[in-house]
Design a protein around this motif. Sequence first.
Motif, PDB file in Angstrom:
ATOM      1  N   UNK A 121       0.804  -0.875  -0.145  1.00 29.65           N
ATOM      2  CA  UNK A 121       0.235   0.018  -0.168  1.00 29.65           C
ATOM      3  C   UNK A 121       0.934   1.208   0.256  1.00 29.65           C
ATOM      4  N   UNK A 122       1.738   0.770  -1.097  1.00 25.34           N
ATOM      5  CA  UNK A 122       2.281   3.342  -0.983  1.00 25.34           C
ATOM      6  C   UNK A 122       1.247   4.053  -1.352  1.00 25.34           C
ATOM      7  N   UNK A 170      10.779  -5.932   4.808  1.00 20.38           N
ATOM      8  CA  UNK A 170      10.639  -4.787   3.311  1.00 20.38           C
ATOM      9  C   UNK A 170      10.439  -4.922   2.165  1.00 20.38           C
ATOM     10  N   UNK A 171       9.771  -4.190   1.262  1.00 22.03           N
ATOM     11  CA  UNK A 171       9.574  -4.213  -0.521  1.00 22.03           C
ATOM     12  C   UNK A 171       9.990  -2.824  -0.609  1.00 22.03           C
ATOM     13  N   UNK A 179       9.533   0.809   0.919  1.00 13.81           N
ATOM     14  CA  UNK A 179       8.169   0.009   2.136  1.00 13.81           C
ATOM     15  C   UNK A 179       8.586  -1.207   2.927  1.00 13.81           C
ATOM     16  N   UNK A 180       8.169  -0.827   4.516  1.00 17.73           N
ATOM     17  CA  UNK A 180       7.987  -1.673   5.598  1.00 17.73           C
ATOM     18  C   UNK A 180       6.020  -2.386   5.870  1.00 17.73           C
ATOM     19  N   UNK A 186       1.604  -9.593   6.149  1.00 16.52           N
ATOM     20  CA  UNK A 186       2.187  -8.311   4.607  1.00 16.52           C
ATOM     21  C   UNK A 186       1.101  -6.831   4.479  1.00 16.52           C
ATOM     22  N   UNK A 187       0.423  -6.635   5.795  1.00 17.15           N
ATOM     23  CA  UNK A 187       0.333  -5.148   6.063  1.00 17.15           C
ATOM     24  C   UNK A 187       1.371  -4.240   6.086  1.00 17.15           C
ATOM     25  N   UNK A 188       1.089  -3.387   5.471  1.00 20.17           N
ATOM     26  CA  UNK A 188       2.041  -2.287   4.847  1.00 20.17           C
ATOM     27  C   UNK A 188       2.098  -1.406   6.439  1.00 20.17           C
ATOM     28  N   UNK A 189       3.097  -1.444   6.636  1.00 17.76           N
ATOM     29  CA  UNK A 189       3.387  -0.260   7.763  1.00 17.76           C
ATOM     30  C   UNK A 189       3.792   1.363   6.997  1.00 17.76           C
ATOM     31  N   UNK A 190       4.028   1.481   6.334  1.00  9.98           N
ATOM     32  CA  UNK A 190       4.813   2.474   5.757  1.00  9.98           C
ATOM     33  C   UNK A 190       6.343   2.760   5.385  1.00  9.98           C
ATOM     34  N   UNK A 191       6.866   3.407   4.726  1.00 12.38           N
ATOM     35  CA  UNK A 191       8.257   3.679   4.580  1.00 12.38           C
ATOM     36  C   UNK A 191       9.293   3.495   5.118  1.00 12.38           C
TER      37      UNK A 191
END
Lengths: 506, 141
Positions: A121-122, A170-171, A179-180, A186-191
Amino acid sequence: MMNRRDFLIGAAGGAAALSLSPRLALGSPGSPGFGAQFRSELAKKPWLLGWASASRDEFDSRAVITEGKLPKELVGTLYRNGPGGHEVGGRRYEHWFDGDGLINAFRFADGALEHKGRFVETEKRQREREAGRPLVSGFGTAWPDLPGQTGPAAGNAANTSVLVHGDDLLALWEGGEAYALDPQSLETRGKHTWSDETADLPFSAHPRLDSDGVLWNFGTAAYANMLLIYRIGTNGKLSSLTPVQVESLSFIHDFVVTDHHLVFMMSPLRYDNESDGKHFLGRHHWRKNEATRWLVVDKSDFSKQRWFESPASFVFHFGNAWEESGHIRVDASMYPDASIMFEQQTDVMRGKWVGDVAEATTITLNLASGATNQEEHGIRREFPVIDNRVSGQRHEFVLSVASLEGVAASHPLANGIAREDTTTGKVQTFAFPETVTPEEHVFVPNPAGTRSTQGWAIGTALDFGRSETQLNVFDAEHIDDGPVATTRFPYALPLGFHGKFSAAKR
Amino acid sequence: MKLMRQTALSALLVLIVGPTIAAAGELRVKLSGIENDKGEIRVAVFLSDKDFEAERFVAKIKVPAAAGVVEVVFEDIAPGVYGINAFHDKNDNEKLDRNLVGIPKEPYAFSNNAKGNFGPPKFEAVSFEVTSAPQTMEINF
């Protein structure tokens, strides 16, 4: 008088332009005809399924069929990343590298395998989903109705590779920050910001682990002719970020690390600050009459730099590099030029073939004389992978995705897995059935093994004949025996790029 | 002191533009999309790409930031072709903060709402004509 740009805007706008020049209009990113052209080709060429968007936003699968037997010692997760969404608001990207990153986690436990897939989720994905249309041009796509880019980080699709780092997955992209994600959900934590200074800075998708546990990475700020060198200490924190000014920086996707050096190959694919290209790739030019440059930086003192030259060539991926007897030897998958970037990976998005894969090549840099030499191994392969425990040291084998000759195939894609033994020179191969195309396979050491080469080669493959993605486990010492286990999922995933295996039980 | 310098620059401009001088006009700049009331909004008027790069401005104004919309007025701008750059100097350090590779870290915008392409927009994209009649340029951050 209508210039080309105006024309492209017209083409995106509707049918009027189609009658003027169907070819150009169909080839324009985001025009209604572009996606239609792909779908029409897909109906004729099922192997293009790998470049279709993911069929859903989330994947969760336990009910899968395994042929053979999953080794019970194989515990952990294969994380993979790749562009999973090739359209935004119904408009199709022009380049394979532009789609939003889809993370796939394949979990091995108790002889079974689960799959979970989630998009990263960028900021870009969230904003564009809300708007229902593209808001930023990509790495290789310029939407004709949008202005140029303020900088490459705006298009961060987090779609290239992964890195398990502490409690984060990290993606990785390359023009901006990682992104972490939560490695379990696999929920996006943020940059992932290493320090206040690194916000939105380029961070490549190919960090390299050193033998002392230090993680090295680089970022290229081509517009500033600046190479950034990241050193991440064994405590997981950034210990230094060093800008290195380079005259006329080249496009760099990967690098290698040896005992004493960081090695950057700079093909003659150079950034042009005067270019009016509206996407990052379009601001690069292949200077065919120029040599490939190699920048070798002393790990202990970045001001100690040496330059080498070799014939013009292009490389996405290196297997490894090591030092012996005053030489640096680099394993690479090498192309004669960068047409794969400009033509083939754009053509495939509109349903044409991508082209040949690279030649396995060893490049030798003579540290005493400054001379270079390169030798082809006689195998065409990409996504070279070694045992990461010997990164920077001489490796015993390379696993790769290969284009095997003399094998009947209903598609022009890579069709096999190869294992090159660097001691004996022997190459083992396995050719997949003709409707199956393999992706990167990574090496997972067998914790119960007594030889360093014991373990598994695991990776995904797309069976476009059955519209299924499969995951194969090979005995890494016996690739030519074929997979010991093949697990099938009841859906096809888009072809991705890179993965990493984490042995942690999650 | 700053005000004096602005006036001096305006006077200089009048000299440069010389032959085409008509009566100087009022240029109102309406800036919207301001995130918060921290620091200052700095607005500058320039004549060319080179001048923008060298930070040679014919006039500059700073006003306290206010969330939403802020207006500034340049008086005595001689008729001619200009560009405007504005940025939100959130920490009031009198410069546009940039990261290590030169990308601005504070909000910025240009006349005509022109957007850059891996760098600031070109003068031809930001430029507009000032006549002797009062006019307003609306810029959105």
